[in-house]
Design an enzyme around this catalytic site. Structure first.
Site, short mmCIF file in Angstrom:
data_model
loop_
_atom_site.label_atom_id
_atom_site.label_comp_id
_atom_site.label_asym_id
_atom_site.label_seq_id
_atom_site.Cartn_x
_atom_site.Cartn_y
_atom_site.Cartn_z
N LYS A 1 -34.23 -11.29 12.06
CA LYS A 1 -33.57 -11.69 13.30
C LYS A 1 -32.08 -11.85 13.08
O LYS A 1 -31.63 -12.02 11.95
CB LYS A 1 -34.14 -13.03 13.79
CG LYS A 1 -35.53 -12.91 14.36
CD LYS A 1 -35.99 -14.21 14.99
CE LYS A 1 -36.46 -15.18 13.94
NZ LYS A 1 -37.23 -16.31 14.42
N TYR B 1 -29.91 -11.00 -13.77
CA TYR B 1 -29.43 -9.64 -13.47
C TYR B 1 -29.81 -8.72 -14.63
O TYR B 1 -29.74 -9.11 -15.81
CB TYR B 1 -27.92 -9.62 -13.30
CG TYR B 1 -27.46 -10.29 -12.03
CD1 TYR B 1 -27.74 -9.73 -10.79
CD2 TYR B 1 -26.73 -11.48 -12.07
CE1 TYR B 1 -27.32 -10.35 -9.61
CE2 TYR B 1 -26.30 -12.11 -10.91
CZ TYR B 1 -26.61 -11.53 -9.68
OH TYR B 1 -26.19 -12.14 -8.53
N GLU C 1 -34.92 -8.09 -0.92
CA GLU C 1 -34.38 -9.25 -1.64
C GLU C 1 -35.45 -10.31 -1.79
O GLU C 1 -36.02 -10.76 -0.81
CB GLU C 1 -33.24 -9.88 -0.85
CG GLU C 1 -32.16 -8.93 -0.44
CD GLU C 1 -31.10 -9.66 0.38
OE1 GLU C 1 -31.11 -10.90 0.43
OE2 GLU C 1 -30.28 -8.96 0.97
C1 LIG Z 1 -37.10 -15.47 3.33
C2 LIG Z 1 -35.83 -14.82 3.82
C3 LIG Z 1 -35.67 -14.57 5.18
C4 LIG Z 1 -34.50 -13.96 5.66
N1 LIG Z 1 -34.37 -13.72 7.00
C5 LIG Z 1 -33.25 -13.12 7.46
C6 LIG Z 1 -33.10 -12.83 8.87
O1 LIG Z 1 -34.01 -13.09 9.68
N2 LIG Z 1 -31.94 -12.25 9.29
C7 LIG Z 1 -30.92 -11.95 8.40
O2 LIG Z 1 -29.91 -11.44 8.84
N3 LIG Z 1 -31.05 -12.18 7.07
C8 LIG Z 1 -32.18 -12.77 6.59
N4 LIG Z 1 -32.30 -13.04 5.25
C9 LIG Z 1 -31.35 -12.42 4.32
C10 LIG Z 1 -30.15 -13.21 3.98
O3 LIG Z 1 -29.19 -12.96 4.96
C11 LIG Z 1 -29.75 -12.64 2.62
O4 LIG Z 1 -30.60 -13.17 1.66
C12 LIG Z 1 -28.33 -12.87 2.28
O5 LIG Z 1 -27.58 -12.00 3.06
C13 LIG Z 1 -28.03 -12.64 0.81
O6 LIG Z 1 -27.66 -11.34 0.54
P1 LIG Z 1 -27.17 -10.87 -0.88
O7 LIG Z 1 -28.33 -10.90 -1.82
O8 LIG Z 1 -26.69 -9.47 -0.67
O9 LIG Z 1 -26.11 -11.80 -1.32
C14 LIG Z 1 -33.45 -13.62 4.75
C15 LIG Z 1 -33.63 -13.88 3.38
C16 LIG Z 1 -34.78 -14.48 2.91
C17 LIG Z 1 -34.93 -14.75 1.45
N1 LIG Z 2 -35.13 -18.65 -7.66
C1 LIG Z 2 -34.41 -17.53 -7.68
N2 LIG Z 2 -34.76 -16.47 -6.91
C2 LIG Z 2 -34.02 -15.34 -6.93
N3 LIG Z 2 -32.91 -15.16 -7.67
C3 LIG Z 2 -32.50 -16.18 -8.47
C4 LIG Z 2 -33.22 -17.40 -8.50
N4 LIG Z 2 -32.60 -18.23 -9.37
C5 LIG Z 2 -31.55 -17.57 -9.87
N5 LIG Z 2 -31.46 -16.32 -9.33
C6 LIG Z 2 -30.40 -15.35 -9.68
O1 LIG Z 2 -29.54 -15.26 -8.56
C7 LIG Z 2 -29.28 -13.89 -8.24
C8 LIG Z 2 -29.15 -13.71 -6.74
O2 LIG Z 2 -28.14 -14.48 -6.15
P1 LIG Z 2 -27.44 -13.94 -4.84
O3 LIG Z 2 -26.49 -14.99 -4.40
O4 LIG Z 2 -28.47 -13.46 -3.86
O5 LIG Z 2 -26.57 -12.76 -5.36
P2 LIG Z 2 -26.65 -11.18 -5.14
O6 LIG Z 2 -25.93 -10.92 -3.87
O7 LIG Z 2 -25.97 -10.58 -6.34
O8 LIG Z 2 -28.10 -10.81 -5.03
C9 LIG Z 2 -30.50 -13.13 -8.74
O9 LIG Z 2 -30.19 -11.78 -9.03
C10 LIG Z 2 -30.88 -13.93 -9.99
O10 LIG Z 2 -30.20 -13.41 -11.11
MG LIG Z 3 -29.32 -11.43 -3.41
#
Ligand SMILES: Cc1cc2nc3c(=O)[nH]c(=O)nc-3n(C[C@H](O)[C@H](O)[C@H](O)COP(=O)(O)O)c2cc1C
Ligand SMILES: Nc1ncnc2c1ncn2[C@@H]1O[C@H](COP(=O)(O)OP(=O)(O)O)[C@@H](O)[C@H]1O
Ligand SMILES: [Mg+2]
Length: 156
Positions: free
Chosen positions: A110, A94, A82
């Site tokens: 973590k 998307y 991600e």
């Molecule tokens: C820079 C960064 C660091 C992260 N570190 C952790 C972490 O240490 N532990 C964790 O459980 N999730 C971590 N996450 C993940 C978030 O939990 C995750 O982005 C969130 O679950 C969104 O998921 P989704 O895209 O499926 O909605 C991190 C995400 C980012 C961008």
């Molecule tokens: N700065 C950004 N970095 C990453 N994704 C972004 C950003 N700004 C907008 N988005 C949009 O947000 C979506 C991710 O949002 P998020 O809440 O993580 O949903 P998902 O669980 O579907 O990944 C990306 O797929 C993209 O379309």
């Molecule tokens: Mg996401």
């Protein structure tokens, strides 16, 4: 400075839907890659948090932070990659093409006792990434041929 084993790693693929937690719960959207891109990660690249560069289609190349793994805080069943791009976009992307260059490693994933501490850790990752990407070794990767510089560079 030397690159960590397996870095830099370049990957490109379509942005797919995740669980929708990134932006809604955390205020930090993450563009999720399709599962087959995750499977192409070389085995020496362990799970954890990386920083590097990212581009949507032929857009500008921006700094990014990336989480690779199972998000222990949410206990995901499937490994994900991600990318949070350090740029404010006006709309979602998307289905568009995401290119990333993973340049450096920050820390392992973590588990956290609260959402606030997870967000705090991600904010810290972002400031580390901002700084480290100014190092010329990392900064040079921004102009890599891997990124699509389109018509601008085609004639030169
Ligand atoms: C820079 C960064 C660091 C992260 N570190 C952790 C972490 O240490 N532990 C964790 O459980 N999730 C971590 N996450 C993940 C978030 O939990 C995750 O982005 C969130 O679950 C969104 O998921 P989704 O895209 O499926 O909605 C991190 C995400 C980012 C961008
Ligand atoms: N700065 C950004 N970095 C990453 N994704 C972004 C950003 N700004 C907008 N988005 C949009 O947000 C979506 C991710 O949002 P998020 O809440 O993580 O949903 P998902 O669980 O579907 O990944 C990306 O797929 C993209 O379309
Ligand atoms: Mg996401």
């Amino acid at each position: 400075m030397t690159f960590k084993n397996g870095l830099p790693h370049f990957a490109k693929g379509t942005v797919v839907k995740g669980f929708g937690r990134g932006s809604k719960e955390l205020g930090i959207p993450t563009a999720n890659f399709e599962p087959h891109i995750v499977k192409q990660l070389p085995p020496e690249l362990e799970t954890g948090i990386y920083f590097g560069w990212a581009q949507i289609d032929q857009g500008a190349v921006h700094k990014m932070v990336m989480s690779v793994g199972w998000n222990p805080y949410y206990k995901n069943m499937e490994k994900s990659m991600e990318t949070h791009i350090l740029h404010k976009f006006d709309e979602d992307f998307y289905g568009r093409q995401l290119r990333v260059c993973m340049a450096g490693y920050l820390r392992p994933e973590k588990d956290f006792t609260s959402l606030d501490t997870l967000v705090e850790a991600i904010r810290d990752d972002i400031s580390q990434a901002e700084k480290q990407l100014e190092d010329p070794n990392f900064r040079n990767l921004k102009s890599s041929k891997f990124f699509d510089h389109g018509a601008q560079n085609a004639e030169h």
